[in-house]
Design a protein around this motif. Structure first.
Motif, PDB file in Angstrom:
ATOM      1  N   GLY A 243       0.788  -1.222   0.000  1.00 36.58           N
ATOM      2  CA  GLY A 243       0.000   0.000   0.000  1.00 36.58           C
ATOM      3  C   GLY A 243       0.821   1.274   0.000  1.00 36.58           C
ATOM      4  N   HIS A 244       2.002   1.248   0.592  1.00 37.09           N
ATOM      5  CA  HIS A 244       2.885   2.414   0.677  1.00 37.09           C
ATOM      6  C   HIS A 244       2.189   3.623   1.301  1.00 37.09           C
ATOM      7  N   ASP A 245       1.268   3.362   2.237  1.00 38.37           N
ATOM      8  CA  ASP A 245       0.558   4.458   2.897  1.00 38.37           C
ATOM      9  C   ASP A 245       1.420   5.045   4.007  1.00 38.37           C
ATOM     10  N   LYS A 246       1.328   6.360   4.168  1.00 41.28           N
ATOM     11  CA  LYS A 246       2.137   7.022   5.178  1.00 41.28           C
ATOM     12  C   LYS A 246       1.603   6.750   6.574  1.00 41.28           C
ATOM     13  N   ARG A 247       0.275   6.806   6.720  1.00 42.72           N
ATOM     14  CA  ARG A 247      -0.354   6.580   8.025  1.00 42.72           C
ATOM     15  C   ARG A 247      -1.259   5.358   7.916  1.00 42.72           C
ATOM     16  N   VAL A 248      -1.047   4.403   8.823  1.00 46.81           N
ATOM     17  CA  VAL A 248      -1.759   3.128   8.726  1.00 46.81           C
ATOM     18  C   VAL A 248      -2.242   2.682  10.101  1.00 46.81           C
ATOM     19  N   LEU A 249      -3.468   2.143  10.138  1.00 46.89           N
ATOM     20  CA  LEU A 249      -4.000   1.436  11.298  1.00 46.89           C
ATOM     21  C   LEU A 249      -4.377   0.031  10.842  1.00 46.89           C
ATOM     22  N   VAL A 250      -3.990  -0.965  11.624  1.00 49.14           N
ATOM     23  CA  VAL A 250      -4.429  -2.346  11.377  1.00 49.14           C
ATOM     24  C   VAL A 250      -5.140  -2.812  12.638  1.00 49.14           C
ATOM     25  N   LEU A 251      -6.417  -3.124  12.497  1.00 45.46           N
ATOM     26  CA  LEU A 251      -7.259  -3.483  13.636  1.00 45.46           C
ATOM     27  C   LEU A 251      -7.841  -4.869  13.420  1.00 45.46           C
ATOM     28  N   GLY A 252      -8.059  -5.596  14.508  1.00 45.63           N
ATOM     29  CA  GLY A 252      -8.780  -6.848  14.347  1.00 45.63           C
ATOM     30  C   GLY A 252      -8.390  -7.938  15.310  1.00 45.63           C
ATOM     31  N   ASP A 253      -9.043  -9.071  15.090  1.00 43.94           N
ATOM     32  CA  ASP A 253      -8.774 -10.292  15.844  1.00 43.94           C
ATOM     33  C   ASP A 253      -7.766 -11.103  15.047  1.00 43.94           C
TER      34      ASP A 253
ATOM     35  N   ILE B  42      -5.019 -11.306  21.823  1.00 42.66           N
ATOM     36  CA  ILE B  42      -5.081 -11.724  20.420  1.00 42.66           C
ATOM     37  C   ILE B  42      -5.838 -10.707  19.574  1.00 42.66           C
ATOM     38  N   ASP B  43      -6.366  -9.656  20.207  1.00 39.07           N
ATOM     39  CA  ASP B  43      -7.035  -8.559  19.503  1.00 39.07           C
ATOM     40  C   ASP B  43      -6.077  -7.375  19.485  1.00 39.07           C
ATOM     41  N   GLN B  44      -5.807  -6.860  18.284  1.00 36.80           N
ATOM     42  CA  GLN B  44      -4.687  -5.937  18.138  1.00 36.80           C
ATOM     43  C   GLN B  44      -5.106  -4.600  17.535  1.00 36.80           C
ATOM     44  N   ILE B  45      -4.329  -3.571  17.899  1.00 37.33           N
ATOM     45  CA  ILE B  45      -4.353  -2.267  17.235  1.00 37.33           C
ATOM     46  C   ILE B  45      -2.909  -1.933  16.913  1.00 37.33           C
ATOM     47  N   LEU B  46      -2.555  -2.015  15.642  1.00 36.92           N
ATOM     48  CA  LEU B  46      -1.194  -1.737  15.188  1.00 36.92           C
ATOM     49  C   LEU B  46      -1.184  -0.428  14.395  1.00 36.92           C
ATOM     50  N   VAL B  47      -0.100   0.318  14.515  1.00 38.43           N
ATOM     51  CA  VAL B  47      -0.050   1.653  13.901  1.00 38.43           C
ATOM     52  C   VAL B  47       1.276   1.873  13.178  1.00 38.43           C
ATOM     53  N   ARG B  48       1.191   2.793  12.207  1.00 42.63           N
ATOM     54  CA  ARG B  48       2.398   3.313  11.554  1.00 42.63           C
ATOM     55  C   ARG B  48       2.109   4.739  11.109  1.00 42.63           C
ATOM     56  N   GLY B  49       3.051   5.636  11.372  1.00 38.62           N
ATOM     57  CA  GLY B  49       2.889   7.019  10.945  1.00 38.62           C
ATOM     58  C   GLY B  49       2.048   7.872  11.878  1.00 38.62           C
ATOM     59  N   VAL B  50       1.502   7.280  12.923  1.00 39.19           N
ATOM     60  CA  VAL B  50       0.773   8.022  13.953  1.00 39.19           C
ATOM     61  C   VAL B  50       1.318   7.602  15.309  1.00 39.19           C
ATOM     62  N   GLU B  51       1.003   8.385  16.330  1.00 42.01           N
ATOM     63  CA  GLU B  51       1.578   8.139  17.654  1.00 42.01           C
ATOM     64  C   GLU B  51       0.501   7.691  18.638  1.00 42.01           C
TER      65      GLU B  51
END
Length: 390
Positions: free
Chosen positions: A307-317, A358-367
Motif C-alpha cells: 500500500g505504501h501508505d504514510k499513516r496506517v492502522l491495522v485493527l482486528g482479531d 489476540i485482539d490488536q491495534i497496530l499503527v504506523r505514521g501516527v503516535e
C-alpha cells in the motif's frame, strides 16, 4: 599364741572418717584450678567432668558423610531455572514443528510464574546454586516484559479507535452495539459479523456513525468519511493437508475476512485495515494448528507493504499475540498501541479470564497516546481501544 584384740566399736565419727578416706577424689576442675588462674590441660581439651566434648545427640556422624553444602543442594531446581532462562532467551529458535514455537510464544509472559515456584523451592532447600541460577530467567523475563508492567499512557490524542470481535454467538448484539457506541470511539472496527446480526449493528450504530463499510464478516463504522474500500484476501480454513486434496473449483467459497479503507481526517488520509485471521486449534494429530492464520497474516502483511501508505492502522482479531513469530511480517512494519501506550499486558481473550492479547491495534505514521480495554460485552473477547495523535 597371742589373741587378736577386739575391734573398737563403730561410732558415727569413725564411720565418717572411713568414708572420707575411700571417697573418689573427683573435684571439679574449677575448684582445682591453680591459684594463678591458669587453665588445666583437661579444660583446654574440653574433657573435664560432665563435658566429654560429645553430647548424646551428636556422638555419631550421619551415615554417608556430612550433609551437602548450599552450592551442591537443589541440582534439579538449578537445572530447571537454567532451562527456563534459556527458553525465555532463545524462544525464537525453538522449533515450530506441530506449532510448538507459536504455542510457547502465545503464552510466553505466563512462563514468569515458574520463577516464584522455583524461588520457593530454592529457599526450602537452602540452595545457593538454584538462587543464583534464577537470576537468568528473572533477567530475561524483565528484558522481554518488564516495560509492560507500568502505565505508559499519555494525555491527549486526535482520534479514538476501538476494535471488537463481537462473536457470532453473541445473544445481545443490540446491547453490544450500544456499549460500543457509548465508548465515544471515532472509528469502530467489528469482526465476526453474521448476516443475522449485521442489520442489528447497522441500525444501532447509525446515529453515532454516519459512515460505515462491511465486507464479509468484518466492518468499520466511522464518524468521518470513508473511501477507496476494498476486500483484502486473507486465506482461511482450507489451508493444510485437506486443501491439498481438493481441486481449486472444489474449494468452498467463504466471505471476506479483511478490508482496507481510507478515512478522511483533518490532518490527511489514514489507511485502515480491519482483519479477522483464521482460527488456531490444538489437535492430537497436528498439535497447535496455525496454518490458516499464518497464511492469512502473510497476505495481510503483503497488502500493507504494497500500500505504501504514510499513516496506517491495522485493527482486528489476529488469533495470535505479537510475540508470535508468525506476525514478524507485520510487527516489523507497525507498532502495537498497547505496547507503546497501554497499561499492563492488555489481555483480551477469553473475556471471562483473559490470558492472551489476540485482539490488536497496530499503527504506523501516527503516535499512540493511550491504550486500554473496554468492559465485557456479550462476546467472548474484550473490546480493545486506543487514542492516537499525529
Amino acid at each position: 599364741m597371742s589373741r587378736t584384740q577386739p575391734s573398737a566399736p563403730a561410732t558415727p565419727g569413725r564411720v565418717r572418717r572411713l568414708l572420707d578416706e575411700v571417697r573418689p577424689a573427683v573435684v571439679p576442675a574449677k575448684q582445682r584450678r591453680p591459684a594463678g588462674g591458669s587453665r588445666l590441660p583437661e579444660e583446654d581439651s574440653g574433657l573435664t567432668e560432665g563435658n566429654s566434648g560429645l553430647s548424646e545427640g551428636d556422638s555419631r556422624q550421619p551415615e554417608g558423610g556430612s550433609r551437602p553444602g548450599p552450592w551442591r543442594r537443589g541440582r534439579v531446581l538449578t537445572g530447571c531455572a537454567l532451562l527456563l532462562g534459556l527458553l525465555l532467551a532463545l524462544h525464537g529458535t525453538l522449533t515450530d514443528r506441530a506449532g510448538l514455537g507459536s504455542l510457547v510464544e502465545t503464552f510466553l509472559p505466563w512462563f514468569g510464574l515458574f520463577v516464584p515456584v522455583l524461588l520457593a523451592g530454592a529457599l526450602l532447600r537452602r540452595s545457593a546454586a538454584a538462587l543464583v541460577a534464577l537470576l537468568l530467567p528473572v533477567t530475561m523475563w524483565l528484558h522481554l516484559f518488564g516495560g509492560l508492567l507500568g502505565d505508559r499512557s499519555q494525555a491527549g490524542g486526535d482520534l479514538t479507535v476501538v476494535s471488537h470481535n463481537v462473536a457470532a454467538e453473541n445473544r445481545d448484539p443490540a446491547g453490544t452495539a450500544r456499549e460500543l457506541a457509548a465508548s465515544g470511539a471515532d472509528l469502530l472496527a467489528l469482526e465476526e459479523l453474521t448476516d443475522r446480526a449485521r442489520g442489528t449493528y447497522e441500525k444501532a450504530l447509525a446515529k453515532a456513525y454516519p459512515h460505515h463499510v462491511v465486507r464479509g464478516t468484518v466492518g468499520l463504522w466511522s464518524r468521518l468519511p470513508l473511501s477507496d474500500t476494498r476486500s483484502v484476501d486473507v486465506l482461511r480454513g482450507m489451508a493444510g493437508p485437506l486443501a491439498e486434496t481438493l481441486r481449486p473449483e472444489d474449494m468452498p467459497v467463504e466471505p471476506p475476512r479483511a478490508l482496507r479503507t481510507t478515512v478522511a481526517t483533518e490532518k490527511g488520509p489514514l489507511a485502515v485495515y480491519v482483519a479477522h485471521l483464521g482460527s488456531v486449534r490444538v489437535t492430537a494429530g497436528s498439535g497447535f494448528w496455525t496454518d490458516s492464520r499464518d497464511a492469512g497474516v502473510t497476505k495481510l502483511a503483503a497488502a500493507v507493504a504494497a500500500g505504501h501508505d504514510k499513516r496506517v492502522l491495522v485493527l482486528g482479531d489476529f488469533n495470535g499475540t505479537t510475540d508470535d513469530r508468525a506476525f514478524d511480517g507485520l510487527t516489523s512494519r507497525l507498532r502495537s498501541a498497547q505496547d507503546v501506550a497501554g497499561a499492563g499486558f492488555g489481555f483480551s481473550w477469553p473475556a471471562s479470564f483473559p490470558v492472551a492479547r489476540i485482539d490488536q491495534i497496530l499503527v504506523r505514521g501516527v503516535e499512540p497516546r493511550s491504550a486500554w480495554l473496554l468492559p465485557a460485552t456479550g462476546s467472548d473477547h474484550l473490546p480493545v481501544a486506543a487514542r492516537i495523535s499525529w
